[in-house]
Scaffold this active site. Structure first.
Site, PDB file in Angstrom:
ATOM      1  N   HIS A 174      17.910  38.456  37.753  1.00  0.00           N
ATOM      2  CA  HIS A 174      19.089  39.317  37.562  1.00  0.00           C
ATOM      3  C   HIS A 174      18.683  40.696  37.062  1.00  0.00           C
ATOM      4  CE1 HIS A 174      22.936  40.636  35.619  1.00  0.00           C
ATOM      5  NE2 HIS A 174      23.389  40.194  36.764  1.00  0.00           N
ATOM      6  N   HIS A 201      25.194  45.774  41.311  1.00  0.00           N
ATOM      7  CA  HIS A 201      26.526  45.977  40.730  1.00  0.00           C
ATOM      8  C   HIS A 201      27.129  47.245  41.314  1.00  0.00           C
ATOM      9  CE1 HIS A 201      24.370  43.501  37.795  1.00  0.00           C
ATOM     10  NE2 HIS A 201      25.535  42.877  37.715  1.00  0.00           N
ATOM     11  N   HIS A 210      25.721  37.867  43.798  1.00  0.00           N
ATOM     12  CA  HIS A 210      25.869  36.908  42.698  1.00  0.00           C
ATOM     13  C   HIS A 210      26.202  35.504  43.215  1.00  0.00           C
ATOM     14  CE1 HIS A 210      25.883  40.615  40.306  1.00  0.00           C
ATOM     15  NE2 HIS A 210      25.541  39.863  39.283  1.00  0.00           N
ATOM     16  N   HIS A 336      35.267  41.278  34.894  1.00  0.00           N
ATOM     17  CA  HIS A 336      34.051  40.539  34.559  1.00  0.00           C
ATOM     18  C   HIS A 336      33.190  41.306  33.539  1.00  0.00           C
ATOM     19  CE1 HIS A 336      29.984  41.635  35.966  1.00  0.00           C
ATOM     20  NE2 HIS A 336      29.636  40.374  35.742  1.00  0.00           N
ATOM     21  N   HIS A 340      31.761  39.966  29.865  1.00  0.00           N
ATOM     22  CA  HIS A 340      30.379  40.084  29.372  1.00  0.00           C
ATOM     23  C   HIS A 340      30.389  40.648  27.946  1.00  0.00           C
ATOM     24  CE1 HIS A 340      27.160  39.458  32.416  1.00  0.00           C
ATOM     25  NE2 HIS A 340      28.119  39.641  33.309  1.00  0.00           N
ATOM     26  N   PHE A 356      22.943  43.744  31.235  1.00  0.00           N
ATOM     27  CA  PHE A 356      22.548  43.031  32.453  1.00  0.00           C
ATOM     28  C   PHE A 356      21.084  42.574  32.427  1.00  0.00           C
ATOM     29  CE2 PHE A 356      26.067  45.471  34.785  1.00  0.00           C
ATOM     30  CZ  PHE A 356      26.951  44.418  34.638  1.00  0.00           C
ATOM     31  N   HIS A 369      30.183  33.706  36.086  1.00  0.00           N
ATOM     32  CA  HIS A 369      30.054  34.127  37.483  1.00  0.00           C
ATOM     33  C   HIS A 369      30.578  33.098  38.466  1.00  0.00           C
ATOM     34  CE1 HIS A 369      28.491  38.146  37.781  1.00  0.00           C
ATOM     35  NE2 HIS A 369      28.033  37.932  36.558  1.00  0.00           N
TER      36      HIS A 369
END
Ligand code: C2O
Length: 604
Positions: A174, A201, A210, A336, A340, A356, A369
């Site tokens: 990631h 992203h 994802h 989302h 986070h 991230f 996710h």
């Protein structure tokens, strides 16, 4: 002369295109009803409710070649120029350059090293039984499942440090794809400087990438416990029972599912979709129940207002060679991002979940996710499974992963569109937010405000810095009193342009619209329509002499067609747009309302 086209422009048909026109009329009959994942007694699956059009069927069979052609007026089929994002060149992986905190920027996979074979093979899609992902708040009652899940994660964490399946190596995948450890092939810089980073992203790559990431992660876990039906649990954060950080991740500090780097104040608290570090209760709800309603209302309107135009939900198109700057995330990604931040600690650099580079070290990440993925799946269903971007630049974008058979494989966006192709699905659960959930303001508040009107001016021509107070501006609408046909064809979009976050830390603002009284507006901001939410990120890349190559600007687009009906503002010539800042050093370049051609007719 009118042109009938096939391919991604197919929805821009005119009356001279009888076949497409007929199809469009048929599609217009589609209604927004809960798709398959519903337990209502009137349970019609999407196949019954939505007409499947032939173009989708072709795509489902991998018909991207058909989609990539354009039919000219003379009837000649020309190939369209395609420019999809290419998979990374693993051997050129470098230090992560986009927002990874110090000490967390070495994200390259072990197999990127020259002595290992780095040539990816095409992924052999599985033919295993269909796996069914279940809600995290439900699996906690299933000791057999919990035993398997914790066992699989424990084994993954205990693998040799350099094994590509190792839990922390998986998390680095990631980081590598999301914090700029790869440059786009053909747009390389030197050691991370001057190139165009590959970024998953802030664009239309977000959801497909994802989806694959979870797919491989889930199958590796299954392999470690020798169970080809194993699934990740999904954080069902869209229903009341699931709107807290799932207990399976918080209840036992000794569990492999536990992570210490979180915001402990948020354990056992209702999630706030509008949480920001500086604005701990963005929704400002007066009770838990109201917060639940507000969250669901936010989700519902995000979906409803973006059904006609997938980039509003999924993110802006991004083609080979384009940096992520000046692109905008979709509405689902914004929600989302807030989640986070809700899970991660408040202190910079917000590791693990709030950054991230480290987020995937927390098992909550994969369940968050999984639900994001499920919401995409629902969104698709609501659109009659119509392909979101019928163009090769999306469908042929390619990624590389390491699979459960220890192979380096490459996969394309077009093969990610239906979960069953990846041999998983979601357990059917109620979708309470599909009903009418708009939180009504009382007449009382409305009346009071009329007494306190203030003059609101235009945005002006210069960029504006967001301070600690709300920015309120008057924005002219392109057209008033639009007819149904017009609304079916064009979406009214509020665009906030050239958003620049000066510090590379997190940032957030919320957006509201209201109908003015002439040039005046009341103190009430009106209807909440969406948010800009950013995790720490550095989009500005330096050129060779430290010269700025491209500015890290981005944009936010919000669909307003349905909102304006809800607030009965269709006749307003201008709208009062209020930007409520909630952290970060943010400048915006302009605010505009415009009409954008819809990709599909409106679903009601
Ligand atoms: Cu790649 Cu939730 O982030």
């Amino acid at each position: 002369m009118a042109t009938c086209r096939v391919g991604f422009m197919a929805n821009m048909v005119t009356s001279a295109c009888p076949v497409q026109r007929e199809r469009r009329l048929r599609e217009r009959r589609v209604r927004l009803v809960p798709p398959r994942a519903s337990t209502s007694s009137n349970n019609n699956g999407p196949a019954n409710r939505f007409s499947m059009d032939r173009r989708d069927v072709l795509l489902g069979l991998g018909g991207a070649a058909a989609a990539a052609s354009v039919l000219t007026p003379g009837g000649v089929i020309l190939p369209a120029m395609a420019n999809p994002v290419a998979p990374p060149d693993l051997s050129k992986c470098h230090i992560a350059t986009q927002g990874a905190p110090p000490g967390e920027d070495k994200c390259c996979p072990p197999y990127s090293m020259a002595e290992l074979p780095t040539k990816p093979v095409d992924y052999d899609f599985p033919r295993t039984p269909l796996r069914v992902r279940r809600p995290a708040h439900e699996v906690k009652e299933d000791p057999d499942y919990m035993k398997k899940y914790t066992e699989a994660v424990r084994k993954m964490k205990e693998l040799p440090e350099k094994h590509p399946w190792n839990f922390y190596q998986q998390a680095l995948v990631h980081c590598a794809y999301c914090n700029g450890a790869y440059d786009q092939v053909g747009y390389e810089g030197v050691g991370g400087v001057g190139g165009v980073a590959l970024q998953m992203h802030y664009s239309w790559l977000f959801l497909p990438w994802h989806r694959y990431y979870l797919h491989f992660f889930e199958r590796i876990l299954g392999k470690l416990i020798d169970d080809d039906t194993f699934t990740l649990p999904y954080w069902n954060f869209d229903v009341k029972e699931g709107m807290k950080i799932p207990e399976i991740f918080t209840s036992d500090q000794n569990s492999p599912l536990y992570n210490e780097k979180r915001n402990l104040d948020h354990y056992n608290k209702i999630l706030d979709y509008r949480y920001g570090y500086k604005n701990t209760s963005g929704s400002n709800a007066s009770s838990d129940d109201e917060l639940v309603q507000m969250n669901m209302s936010y989700l519902r309107s995000t979906i409803k207002n973006s059904l006609q135009l997938p980039e509003l939900f999924m993110g802006d198109p991004l083609r080979a060679g384009e940096p992520d700057s000046n692109k905008g995330s979709g509405g689902l990604e914004a929600i989302h991002n807030g989640i986070h931040q809700f899970v991660g600690p408040t202190e910079a650099p917000h590791t693990d979940m709030g950054n991230f580079a480290t987020a995937a070290r927390d098992c909550v990440f994969y369940s968050l996710h999984a639900n994001v993925d499920r919401l995409w799946h629902l969104y698709r269903n609501f659109r009659g499974n119509r392909v979101e971007f019928n163009e090769p630049d999306w469908l042929d974008a390619t990624f590389i992963f390491y699979d459960e058979n220890e192979r380096i494989v490459q996969v394309k966006v077009k093969d990610s569109l239906t979960p069953t192709k990846l041999r998983y699905t979601y357990e059917e659960v109620p979708i309470p937010w599909m009903g009418s959930l708009r939180v009504q303001k009382t007449k009382e508040t409305k009346r009071k405000q009329d007494l306190n009107l203030v003059r609101i001016s235009d945005f002006g021509t210069k960029p504006r810095e967001l301070g600690s107070t709300p920015l309120r501006v008057m924005v002219p609408r392109p057209k008033t009193n639009r007819k149904k046909k017009d609304k079916d064809e064009k979406v009214e979009v509020l665009q906030i342009q050239d958003i620049e976050v000066k510090s590379h830390g997190p940032a957030r603002f919320d957006v509201f619209v209201a109908a003015p009284y002439g040039d005046l507006a009341g103190p009430d901001f009106g209807e909440f329509v969406g948010s800009f939410v950013k995790l720490p990120h550095k989009a500005t890349k330096e050129g060779n002499n430290g010269v700025e190559k491209h500015k890290g600007k981005t944009s936010l687009k919000l669909g307003l067609t349905a909102v304006l009906e809800d607030i009965e503002a269709e006749d307003a010539e201008k709208l009062v747009v209020t930007i409520l800042p909630s952290g970060g050093d943010v400048t915006i370049g302009g605010i505009q309302l415009k009409l954008v051609q819809a990709d599909s007719p409106r679903l009601q």
